[in-house]
Every structure is written in structure tokens, then in C-alpha cells.
Design a protein around this motif. Structure first.
Motif, PDB file in Angstrom:
ATOM      1  N   SER A  98       0.741  -1.109  -0.003  1.00  0.00           N
ATOM      2  CA  SER A  98      -0.017   0.076  -0.092  1.00  0.00           C
ATOM      3  C   SER A  98       0.718   1.230   0.051  1.00  0.00           C
ATOM      4  O   SER A  98       2.093   1.185   0.482  1.00  0.00           O
ATOM      5  N   VAL A  99       0.453   2.222  -0.798  1.00  0.00           N
ATOM      6  CA  VAL A  99       1.207   3.535  -0.665  1.00  0.00           C
ATOM      7  C   VAL A  99       0.243   4.643  -0.320  1.00  0.00           C
ATOM      8  O   VAL A  99      -0.801   4.822  -0.681  1.00  0.00           O
ATOM      9  N   LEU A 100       1.065   5.363   0.677  1.00  0.00           N
ATOM     10  CA  LEU A 100       0.370   6.494   1.531  1.00  0.00           C
ATOM     11  C   LEU A 100       0.928   7.829   0.901  1.00  0.00           C
ATOM     12  O   LEU A 100       2.145   7.984   0.934  1.00  0.00           O
ATOM     13  N   ASN A 101       0.340   8.879   0.625  1.00  0.00           N
ATOM     14  CA  ASN A 101       0.746  10.110   0.734  1.00  0.00           C
ATOM     15  C   ASN A 101       0.906  10.949   1.936  1.00  0.00           C
ATOM     16  O   ASN A 101       0.059  11.053   2.780  1.00  0.00           O
ATOM     17  N   ASN A 102       2.443  11.067   2.426  1.00  0.00           N
ATOM     18  CA  ASN A 102       2.425  11.512   3.736  1.00  0.00           C
ATOM     19  C   ASN A 102       2.488  13.121   3.877  1.00  0.00           C
ATOM     20  O   ASN A 102       2.706  13.608   4.872  1.00  0.00           O
ATOM     21  N   SER A 103       2.292  13.588   2.663  1.00  0.00           N
ATOM     22  CA  SER A 103       2.194  15.172   2.820  1.00  0.00           C
ATOM     23  C   SER A 103       0.577  15.527   3.265  1.00  0.00           C
ATOM     24  O   SER A 103       0.538  16.757   3.144  1.00  0.00           O
ATOM     25  N   SER A 104      -0.268  14.599   3.194  1.00  0.00           N
ATOM     26  CA  SER A 104      -1.630  14.964   3.598  1.00  0.00           C
ATOM     27  C   SER A 104      -1.959  14.606   5.036  1.00  0.00           C
ATOM     28  O   SER A 104      -1.264  13.607   5.586  1.00  0.00           O
ATOM     29  N   ALA A 105      -2.485  15.335   5.752  1.00  0.00           N
ATOM     30  CA  ALA A 105      -2.731  14.918   7.178  1.00  0.00           C
ATOM     31  C   ALA A 105      -3.110  13.634   7.322  1.00  0.00           C
ATOM     32  O   ALA A 105      -3.205  13.081   8.388  1.00  0.00           O
ATOM     33  N   ASP A 106      -4.157  13.260   6.461  1.00  0.00           N
ATOM     34  CA  ASP A 106      -4.842  11.862   6.594  1.00  0.00           C
ATOM     35  C   ASP A 106      -4.218  10.697   6.071  1.00  0.00           C
ATOM     36  O   ASP A 106      -4.765   9.572   5.967  1.00  0.00           O
ATOM     37  N   LEU A 107      -3.120  11.001   5.596  1.00  0.00           N
ATOM     38  CA  LEU A 107      -2.107   9.938   4.918  1.00  0.00           C
ATOM     39  C   LEU A 107      -3.072   9.228   3.773  1.00  0.00           C
ATOM     40  O   LEU A 107      -3.312   7.995   3.740  1.00  0.00           O
ATOM     41  N   GLU A 108      -3.391   9.933   2.885  1.00  0.00           N
ATOM     42  CA  GLU A 108      -4.399   9.720   1.745  1.00  0.00           C
ATOM     43  C   GLU A 108      -3.604   8.380   1.063  1.00  0.00           C
ATOM     44  O   GLU A 108      -2.433   8.537   0.588  1.00  0.00           O
ATOM     45  N   ALA A 109      -4.463   7.341   0.607  1.00  0.00           N
ATOM     46  CA  ALA A 109      -4.019   6.114   0.016  1.00  0.00           C
ATOM     47  C   ALA A 109      -3.783   6.659  -1.438  1.00  0.00           C
ATOM     48  O   ALA A 109      -4.591   7.481  -2.218  1.00  0.00           O
TER      49      ALA A 109
END
Length: 150
Positions: A69-80
Motif C-alpha cells: 500500500s502507498v500513502l501520501n505522507n504530505s496529507s494530514a490523513d495519509l491519503e492512499a
């Protein structure tokens, strides 16, 4: 209704697998820029028969599962992030198998799961290409040793 219950069960299983992997092998995550790539490999016998059936996965003492799984760590909710995955799994004799990933969407979560056959006490090397638009293009490489459950 049943599918939503199964979905919660698989989430719990995958999170538990990540937790156990973290305890045994340190955190299995690679960070590239704004993206966290989480990965885990485990024996398919950890899946309940209902979960395996619901997601058309083979449940066997000789089949492993790799989950990415890959998450965007720049968004507050760690968007997938929906990614493109391709790769191979190879053993110590360099026998290679192309991985075929299935995308599973659970609400906002996105998982990619592939099956891999193995023999007892066999170490598998995973080489996986991870792409997300023009923002992420990297290679993930890790090893996992599988054991046949007696």
C-alpha cells in the motif's frame, strides 16, 4: 453487509500482519519523497477461509501473500494512492515468478495483493516497481522467508 464485515476482517488481518512484521523485522516501509510504501509478506494460512474466498485468494501451506500500500505522507490523513505495480519474486536458485497484483479498495484504503508459491524454509526476494503518475517511480526490493505450517 457480509462483504463489509469481511472487509473489516481483512483490514484487521493485514494490520496485524504489519504489526507482527514490524516486531520481527523492524518497520517495513520505504519513504520516497511524499510517499510511504508499506509492504508485508505472510503465509496465506493466516487468512480465514472466508476472507480467502471473498478475495479469490488461494489459502494453502505453500502459498504466500505479498501486500503493498502507498500513502501520501504530505496529507494530514495519509491519503492512499492508486499505483501501478509490477515485479517478480525469486528464490535462491533464481527461479523467477511474475507477480500479478489485485487491487482491493476498502473505503479510502487501497491495497495491492499478489500470491506467491513457495517451499518450506524458502527465502523469496521481491523486486517490485512502484509508479504513481509522474510523481513516483521507484523499485522496492525486500526478502521474506516462508515456512510451511505443520
Amino acid at each position: 453487509m457480509l462483504l463489509s464485515r469481511l472487509s473489516n476482517t481483512i483490514k484487521t488481518l493485514l494490520l496485524t500482519s504489519l504489526l507482527f512484521s514490524s516486531l520481527a523485522f523492524a518497520e517495513q516501509k520505504q519513504t520516497i519523497g511524499n510517499y510511504d510504501i508499506h509492504y508485508v509478506a505472510f503465509d496465506s494460512t493466516f487468512l480465514t477461509p472466508q476472507i480467502a474466498k471473498a478475495y479469490d485468494l488461494k489459502r494453502s501451506r505453500y502459498t504466500g501473500i505479498v501486500n503493498i500500500s502507498v500513502l501520501n505522507n504530505s496529507s494530514a490523513d495519509l491519503e492512499a494512492v492508486p499505483v501501478e505495480l509490477s515485479g517478480t519474486a525469486s528464490n535462491l536458485l533464481d527461479t523467477r515468478k511474475n507477480l500479478k497484483f489485485k487491487e482491493i479498495k476498502e473505503g479510502k484504503a487501497i491495497y495491492y495483493i499478489a500470491e506467491i508459491p513457495y517451499r518450506d524454509d524458502q527465502e523469496i526476494t521481491f523486486d517490485i516497481n512502484v509508479k504513481y503518475k509522474s510523481k513516483l517511480n521507484t523499485k522496492l526490493k525486500f526478502k521474506h522467508k516462508f515456512y510451511v505450517d505443520q
